[in-house]
Design a protein around this motif. Structure first.
Motif, mmCIF file in Angstrom:
data_model
loop_
_atom_site.group_PDB
_atom_site.id
_atom_site.type_symbol
_atom_site.label_atom_id
_atom_site.label_comp_id
_atom_site.label_asym_id
_atom_site.label_seq_id
_atom_site.Cartn_x
_atom_site.Cartn_y
_atom_site.Cartn_z
ATOM 1 N N ASN A 1 43.900 48.277 37.032
ATOM 2 C CA ASN A 1 44.958 47.522 36.354
ATOM 3 C C ASN A 1 44.864 47.767 34.861
ATOM 4 O O ASN A 1 44.077 48.602 34.397
ATOM 5 N N PRO B 1 54.392 47.845 42.923
ATOM 6 C CA PRO B 1 53.222 47.055 43.328
ATOM 7 C C PRO B 1 52.449 47.627 44.506
ATOM 8 O O PRO B 1 51.382 47.108 44.827
ATOM 9 N N GLU C 1 49.980 44.624 37.208
ATOM 10 C CA GLU C 1 49.657 43.202 37.190
ATOM 11 C C GLU C 1 50.315 42.461 36.029
ATOM 12 O O GLU C 1 50.827 41.352 36.191
ATOM 13 N N SER D 1 53.077 39.494 36.118
ATOM 14 C CA SER D 1 52.780 38.217 35.467
ATOM 15 C C SER D 1 53.879 37.812 34.489
ATOM 16 O O SER D 1 54.134 36.618 34.272
#
Length: 301
Positions: A129, A227, A277, A281
């Protein structure tokens, strides 16, 4: 509102330009060509990434500057001249744009700095990530310097977002080079096929960049990848399924290394499972999250 794009005539840059124009922006595309843009609402400005003559004033008063400029890493075998071009084309463009931003009397609100998931090096099966460390190979070193090339704009109050892009699926780029072989039933995995493919549909690539331009809280590093990264084995199987062709013609690693040298090792046989990520978010909503559905959308649209 004005957006300046370095690399605006490329595969991603053209699509981003169209999206921004359709959203009401004026787009200035920095290019080495003297030809006018073929996209209504886009103005080309000639630049050489060496000095500000002829283009630097366009940065003044812009809402955003987007740096996508850089030599194609997959266009042939790497020799020392090619590797120098890969690095210098990225660093020089970043430094030139940084200088233009610093000199502007009305600085842009945001600077979008291009990069790539190659930052993470040649990874195994474990996902990475935005907080993961850089790799130790050539392309990882290039991306580290590329990202640093424009970092001083932050000292002058300009918000900066770094976009580490994966394999972009659209009518161009890496997929366009693969399709002829796969359509003839001659496609298949490269090497063992377990290397990670961190992919993103072109719609989400440009959608995410627009999202980062418009969301004032977004700064720092963002992986521009779907993702659900996949192995090259799964990618090949999905592409074969979409085309209705077998995809079992595996190309041995030694053949690729013999033909393309270091480029094969780092671009074709290496990979990462990079997760977006920070983009998730920030509540960016992906349009394409399944590899086969994304490929079908590109190939059949």
């Amino acid at each position: 509102m004005k957006v300046v794009i370095a690399g605006g005539t490329g595969f991603i840059g053209k699509a981003l330009s169209r999206l921004l124009v359709d959203s009401g922006y004026q787009v200035i595309s920095l290019t080495r060509s003297t030809r006018p843009s073929d996209i209504p609402g886009v103005k080309n400005a000639v630049w050489d990434a060496e000095n500000l003559s002829g283009w630097g004033d366009h940065v003044n008063g812009a809402k955003a500057v987007v740096n996508l400029a850089g030599d194609n890493i997959a266009s042939g075998r790497w020799n020392e001249d090619k590797k120098k071009s890969i690095l210098e084309s990225r660093v020089k463009s970043g430094k030139a744009l940084e200088h233009a931003v610093i000199k502007a009397s009305h600085r842009p609100e945001v600077f979008i700095q291009g990069s790539a998931v190659g930052f993470y090096g040649l990874q195994g099966p474990e996902p990475v990530n935005e907080s993961s460390s850089p790799g130790g190979n050539f392309l990882a070193g290039v991306t580290v310097k590329w990202e640093k090339s424009s970092e001083k704009v932050e000292d002058y109050g300009v918000r900066r977002a770094i976009v580490r892009t994966g394999m972009v699926l659209g009518k161009g780029g890496a997929l366009a080079k693969m399709l002829p072989a796969f359509r003839m039933g001659l496609g298949g995995p490269l090497g063992h096929g377990h290397q990670g493919v961190s992919w993103i549909h072109l719609d989400d690539e440009i959608g995410a960049i627009k999202f980062l331009i418009e969301n004032e809280q977004c700064k720092g590093v963002y992986n521009l990848t779907a993702p659900a990264p996949v192995t090259f084995n799964k990618f090949s199987k999905a592409l074969g399924s979409v085309l209705g062709r077998p995809a079992v013609m595996r190309v041995p690693a030694f053949v690729l290394k013999m033909l393309m040298g270091q480029m094969a090792q780092e671009v074709l046989l290496g990979g990462q499972f990079a997760l977006p990520e920070r983009l998730l978010s920030a509540e960016y909503h992906f349009e394409h999250v399944d590899i086969e559905a994304a490929l079908r959308d590109v190939v059949t649209s």
